[in-house]
Design a protein around this motif. Structure first.
Motif, PDB file in Angstrom:
ATOM      1  N   LEU A 347     -20.263  55.746  46.604  1.00 15.54           N
ATOM      2  CA  LEU A 347     -19.836  54.154  46.675  1.00 15.54           C
ATOM      3  C   LEU A 347     -20.238  53.337  47.671  1.00 15.54           C
ATOM      4  O   LEU A 347     -20.279  52.197  47.426  1.00 15.54           O
ATOM      5  CB  LEU A 347     -18.365  54.287  46.497  1.00 15.54           C
ATOM      6  CG  LEU A 347     -18.173  54.101  44.348  1.00 15.54           C
ATOM      7  CD1 LEU A 347     -16.516  55.471  44.468  1.00 15.54           C
ATOM      8  CD2 LEU A 347     -18.948  53.822  43.839  1.00 15.54           C
ATOM      9  N   ARG A 348     -20.588  53.830  48.794  1.00 19.87           N
ATOM     10  CA  ARG A 348     -20.535  53.003  49.999  1.00 19.87           C
ATOM     11  C   ARG A 348     -22.291  52.669  49.915  1.00 19.87           C
ATOM     12  O   ARG A 348     -22.562  51.810  51.262  1.00 19.87           O
ATOM     13  CB  ARG A 348     -20.554  53.900  51.442  1.00 19.87           C
ATOM     14  CG  ARG A 348     -18.637  53.877  51.739  1.00 19.87           C
ATOM     15  CD  ARG A 348     -18.456  53.484  53.058  1.00 19.87           C
ATOM     16  NE  ARG A 348     -17.232  53.331  52.489  1.00 19.87           N
ATOM     17  CZ  ARG A 348     -16.003  54.312  53.493  1.00 19.87           C
ATOM     18  NH1 ARG A 348     -16.476  56.097  53.339  1.00 19.87           N
ATOM     19  NH2 ARG A 348     -15.006  54.256  53.053  1.00 19.87           N
ATOM     20  N   ASP A 349     -23.134  53.113  49.253  1.00 18.13           N
ATOM     21  CA  ASP A 349     -24.484  52.638  49.601  1.00 18.13           C
ATOM     22  C   ASP A 349     -24.903  51.389  48.364  1.00 18.13           C
ATOM     23  O   ASP A 349     -24.417  51.486  47.027  1.00 18.13           O
ATOM     24  CB  ASP A 349     -25.631  53.821  48.551  1.00 18.13           C
ATOM     25  CG  ASP A 349     -26.656  53.739  49.239  1.00 18.13           C
ATOM     26  OD1 ASP A 349     -27.343  52.640  48.748  1.00 18.13           O
ATOM     27  OD2 ASP A 349     -27.317  54.121  49.046  1.00 18.13           O
ATOM     28  N   GLU A 350     -25.332  50.591  48.800  1.00 20.86           N
ATOM     29  CA  GLU A 350     -25.376  49.246  48.456  1.00 20.86           C
ATOM     30  C   GLU A 350     -26.207  49.224  46.758  1.00 20.86           C
ATOM     31  O   GLU A 350     -25.661  48.036  46.283  1.00 20.86           O
ATOM     32  CB  GLU A 350     -25.758  47.738  49.131  1.00 20.86           C
ATOM     33  CG  GLU A 350     -27.205  48.451  50.016  1.00 20.86           C
ATOM     34  CD  GLU A 350     -27.839  46.548  51.184  1.00 20.86           C
ATOM     35  OE1 GLU A 350     -28.089  46.467  51.472  1.00 20.86           O
ATOM     36  OE2 GLU A 350     -26.757  46.432  51.454  1.00 20.86           O
ATOM     37  N   LYS A 351     -26.906  50.165  47.495  1.00 24.44           N
ATOM     38  CA  LYS A 351     -27.657  50.138  46.096  1.00 24.44           C
ATOM     39  C   LYS A 351     -26.910  50.800  44.274  1.00 24.44           C
ATOM     40  O   LYS A 351     -27.351  50.130  43.649  1.00 24.44           O
ATOM     41  CB  LYS A 351     -28.925  50.833  46.086  1.00 24.44           C
ATOM     42  CG  LYS A 351     -29.460  49.856  47.169  1.00 24.44           C
ATOM     43  CD  LYS A 351     -31.291  51.029  46.919  1.00 24.44           C
ATOM     44  CE  LYS A 351     -31.260  52.436  48.083  1.00 24.44           C
ATOM     45  NZ  LYS A 351     -30.793  52.953  49.042  1.00 24.44           N
ATOM     46  N   VAL A 352     -25.570  51.244  45.387  1.00 24.11           N
ATOM     47  CA  VAL A 352     -24.712  51.300  44.096  1.00 24.11           C
ATOM     48  C   VAL A 352     -23.488  50.375  43.598  1.00 24.11           C
ATOM     49  O   VAL A 352     -22.842  50.209  42.794  1.00 24.11           O
ATOM     50  CB  VAL A 352     -24.033  52.612  44.388  1.00 24.11           C
ATOM     51  CG1 VAL A 352     -23.197  53.442  42.910  1.00 24.11           C
ATOM     52  CG2 VAL A 352     -25.358  53.929  44.388  1.00 24.11           C
ATOM     53  N   TRP A 353     -22.715  50.179  45.131  1.00 20.70           N
ATOM     54  CA  TRP A 353     -21.559  49.168  44.137  1.00 20.70           C
ATOM     55  C   TRP A 353     -22.045  47.815  44.499  1.00 20.70           C
ATOM     56  O   TRP A 353     -21.761  46.861  43.828  1.00 20.70           O
ATOM     57  CB  TRP A 353     -20.758  49.009  45.715  1.00 20.70           C
ATOM     58  CG  TRP A 353     -20.984  48.837  47.355  1.00 20.70           C
ATOM     59  CD1 TRP A 353     -21.488  49.640  48.020  1.00 20.70           C
ATOM     60  CD2 TRP A 353     -21.189  47.455  47.522  1.00 20.70           C
ATOM     61  NE1 TRP A 353     -22.018  48.339  49.547  1.00 20.70           N
ATOM     62  CE2 TRP A 353     -21.748  46.803  48.812  1.00 20.70           C
ATOM     63  CE3 TRP A 353     -21.088  45.775  47.264  1.00 20.70           C
ATOM     64  CZ2 TRP A 353     -21.999  46.124  49.329  1.00 20.70           C
ATOM     65  CZ3 TRP A 353     -21.126  44.721  47.888  1.00 20.70           C
ATOM     66  CH2 TRP A 353     -21.491  44.896  49.180  1.00 20.70           C
ATOM     67  N   LYS A 354     -23.394  46.909  45.012  1.00 19.61           N
ATOM     68  CA  LYS A 354     -23.579  45.401  44.551  1.00 19.61           C
ATOM     69  C   LYS A 354     -23.792  45.603  43.183  1.00 19.61           C
ATOM     70  O   LYS A 354     -24.001  44.481  41.810  1.00 19.61           O
ATOM     71  CB  LYS A 354     -24.896  45.335  45.558  1.00 19.61           C
ATOM     72  CG  LYS A 354     -24.310  45.161  46.693  1.00 19.61           C
ATOM     73  CD  LYS A 354     -25.715  44.780  47.396  1.00 19.61           C
ATOM     74  CE  LYS A 354     -25.240  44.758  49.133  1.00 19.61           C
ATOM     75  NZ  LYS A 354     -26.394  43.922  49.821  1.00 19.61           N
ATOM     76  N   PRO A 355     -24.701  47.106  41.918  1.00 20.45           N
ATOM     77  CA  PRO A 355     -25.044  45.987  40.487  1.00 20.45           C
ATOM     78  C   PRO A 355     -23.203  46.174  39.840  1.00 20.45           C
ATOM     79  O   PRO A 355     -22.938  45.882  38.586  1.00 20.45           O
ATOM     80  CB  PRO A 355     -25.308  47.490  40.449  1.00 20.45           C
ATOM     81  CG  PRO A 355     -26.386  47.928  41.259  1.00 20.45           C
ATOM     82  CD  PRO A 355     -25.590  47.205  42.698  1.00 20.45           C
ATOM     83  N   LEU A 356     -22.171  47.625  40.176  1.00 20.57           N
ATOM     84  CA  LEU A 356     -20.999  46.744  40.092  1.00 20.57           C
ATOM     85  C   LEU A 356     -20.269  46.338  39.835  1.00 20.57           C
ATOM     86  O   LEU A 356     -19.699  44.977  39.097  1.00 20.57           O
ATOM     87  CB  LEU A 356     -20.692  48.194  40.377  1.00 20.57           C
ATOM     88  CG  LEU A 356     -20.805  49.509  40.120  1.00 20.57           C
ATOM     89  CD1 LEU A 356     -20.398  50.793  40.985  1.00 20.57           C
ATOM     90  CD2 LEU A 356     -20.736  50.192  38.794  1.00 20.57           C
TER      91      LEU A 356
END
Length: 673
Positions: A347-356
């Protein structure tokens, strides 16, 4: 108006049963019933109480007169079935000489109004003089006080809820921390609200009050699952639980309100009883006396249905080899939907949290096609995470009105209050817009936290499940945006199945099991999430599932038709039609944005603000006379003028514990010449 039972009086047959059930004695004082005994409604008939044996009791003439004209109060309070059940059960248990009542209720059930209505009923019956309420959060304490207030068109606070006949009802319920007296002896029928933390810090003040009013107050432990949980920063730890048990000894009755059958540390609730659970032989189940489930709220129209969007991620996890063994690094790739053990770094990887985050924005904009005041909530793991999300929203979506509330900001409580009433789009927070935060215009909830126990998640998504009076109840739904990890799927199952006894806390085991630690002398391999990126998103509502391809197709139709409907609702329409139509459902005209109101302030806040104005007025007075902060003797001058103000007002700042006294000091300061 309250819908009343068509049968006003108890029939002769019902009177006979009530008399026999009471064994010929008054159910309040146990005196022998004379020929003129009264068949009484526990919940007044005028308040919606049914003329039934369950709501009936046998009273002697004296006790019925003491109860007063309870049956003739003209209330506008229309209790939900759950609220009516609580009122009836508490009265029953008081008559049975039981000391407490346990209520298991999902978020959004109306617990605050329930205990306020209960206190009103007990005051009318002469059973109590005061109510003492304890909650886990300051925001919840302030909400208890301000929620009972009435603000007129001139912004004058009357301080009493207008749902109940003013002839006799619960009075002011003031937020108290360490002020004395907690209740004014001349204000019978009033109360106070405080936090578990304040109870621990100032236990002598609260215990002295309880001893002085022994047997004459209702004790309310709200969100009791947080009372006694060691490690919860605001609830005072296990000592709070012990003190609530002590206060219970002095109370006329204690009401435990809880969202889960166990405490936040997975221990039993204070005071409550447990019995073997037939469906889980190794577990014990809570014995509760009234219940409100999520499914009850949906059925009765005060809680929304949901649509859960789960976004999967591809995770790359690298394990460093041991140079001594000659083993090199290894790389493991897997889907988050298969394994959620590394949820925090993912969840701290921006490639995960940004799409969310982008999906939350998209869903908020969909909802705003129906009402411009709809808004979203994003809950993050830590304050740094929340600030990154806020910055991203401001940079990528500059048209959005974004607020933030984290505990390190001193203005966080005001930010939470403002978000309810000011034109806003998204609030980013860390466990602050949580228990007791009531903002029904929130209709999209983004879950960027790793907490996966059922109680926590239900409290979080509950911020978006409350029906908003500005829109038709059946037209409302909540969209939940979350990562697609296995425990989130499990929570989806809890929401859907609505287990019979409410949501149980799902244990989350963080960190390695001590039994799995490597033996001495062996170097532990170092593993870390090297990267993760969001992949596909699926959706599920109360009844419908959509895989990633279906969701993508339907959202394409939504863009073409500029539709704001939930994808699951559109799929149901298409399935009923039997074909994939080329045109998405039409969108109703956006409703006008409601007027902006100021939230009422608690008495403590009003006094604090008035005292601050007094200090400013004194400084301005000195400045006009050339006495500035850098002038020699400035502090002495401030002290002298302040003493003059206090003498005129006949109280100092610490003694100004009411709004009237604080205003006396302000008038004295304004009169300085």
């Amino acid at each position: 108006m309250v819908e009343r039972d068509s049968q006003r009086f108890f029939s002769p047959g019902q009177r006979s049963v009530l008399h026999d059930r009471a064994e010929g004695r008054c159910q309040v004082c146990s005196a022998a019933l004379s020929d003129g005994w009264h068949a009484d409604h526990k919940i007044p008939w005028s308040s919606g109480g049914p003329t039934s044996l369950e709501n009936g009791q046998a009273l002697c003439d004296a006790c019925n007169n003491t109860k007063g004209a309870g049956m003739h109060f003209s209330d506008d309070f229309d209790p939900r079935p759950f609220q009516r059940e609580v009122l009836i059960r508490v009265i029953e248990r008081i008559r049975e000489r039981q000391q407490y009542t346990v209520v298991l209720a999902a978020p959004g059930s109306g617990k605050t109004l329930t205990y306020q209505a209960l206190a009103t009923d007990l005051i009318r019956q002469g059973l109590i003089d005061y109510v003492a309420v304890f909650v886990p959060r300051t925001a919840l304490a302030e909400q208890c006080e301000t929620g009972w207030m009435v603000v007129d068109s001139n912004k004058q606070v009357h301080g009493l809820c207008n749902l109940f006949d003013p002839a006799k009802r619960l009075g002011r319920v003031r937020h108290r921390v360490n002020e004395t007296p907690l209740t004014n002896p001349s204000e019978h029928g009033s109360g106070f609200v405080s936090t578990y933390s304040a109870l621990v810090t100032n236990e002598d003040i609260f215990l002295r009050w309880a001893r002085r009013n022994e047997g004459r107050f209702l004790l309310v432990a709200d969100e009791a699952q947080f009372c006694g949980a060691a490690g919860d920063r605001e609830d005072g730890g296990t000592k709070a639980g012990a003190l609530i048990e002590k206060l219970n000894e002095y109370a006329r009755h204690t009401l435990l309100l809880t969202g889960t059958p166990y405490r936040a540390d997975n221990q039993k609730l204070i005071l409550a009883d447990y019995e073997p659970d037939p469906s889980h032989p190794k577990k014990m189940k809570l014995v509760f006396h009234a219940e409100a489930r999520y499914s009850d709220g949906v059925a009765e129209g005060y809680l929304r249905t949901f649509e859960l969007h789960r976004t999967d991620a591809r995770v790359s996890k690298r394990t460093l080899g041991d140079p001594a063994s000659g083993n090199g690094d290894s790389l493991l790739e897997y889907n988050l939907s298969d394994d959620g053990d590394d949820l925090v770094p993912v969840l701290r990887d921006e490639k995960v949290w940004k799409p969310l985050v982008d999906r939350v924005v998209k869903k908020v904009r969909d909802k705003q096609k129906f009402n411009k005041s709809y808004r979203g909530l994003i809950s993050c793991m830590q304050q740094n995470d929340a600030k990154k999300v806020q910055k991203y929203l401001q940079e990528q979506h500059p048209d959005l009105r974004v607020g933030i509330a984290v505990s390190s900001d001193t203005d966080a409580p005001q930010a939470l209050a403002d978000f309810k009433v000011k034109p806003m789009d998204i609030l980013v927070t860390v466990r602050m817009a949580f228990i007791g935060y009531d903002c029904p215009s929130i209709t999209v909830v983004g879950v960027l936290t790793h907490y996966r126990d059922g109680g926590h998640l239900m409290q979080l998504v509950g911020r978006g499940l409350r029906v908003w009076k500005e829109m038709p109840a059946r037209a409302q739904s909540c969209v939940i945006v979350a990562p697609d990890d296995p425990k989130m799927v499990g929570f989806l199952g809890l929401l859907r199945e609505e287990q019979e006894q409410g949501l149980r806390i799902i244990e989350e085991r963080e960190g390695p099991d001590p039994g799995d630690e490597p033996s001495e002398g062996i170097q532990e391999q170092l593993s870390f999430v090297e990267s993760a990126f969001a992949t596909t998103t699926n959706a599920a509502s109360n009844e419908v599932d959509l895989d990633a391809d279906e969701l993508l197709l339907i959202e394409g139709y939504k863009v073409m038709a500029d539709s704001g409907e939930d994808a699951s609702k559109i799929k149901k329409i298409l399935e009923m039609a039997g074909v994939l139509v080329q045109q998405a459902p039409t969108v109703p005209e956006p409703r006008p944005e409601p007027p902006v109101f100021e939230t009422p302030k608690t008495e403590r806040k009003q006094i604090s603000e008035i005292n601050a104005r007094v200090a400013d007025t004194i400084r301005s007075h000195l400045y006009r006379r050339g006495v500035k902060p850098d002038t020699a003797g400035y502090q002495e001058a401030v002290t002298k003028v302040t003493a003059k103000v206090n003498e005129s007002a006949q109280c100092n700042a610490s003694q100004a514990n009411t709004v009237d006294k604080a205003n006396r000091r302000l008038r004295a300061a304004l009169a300085l010449k």
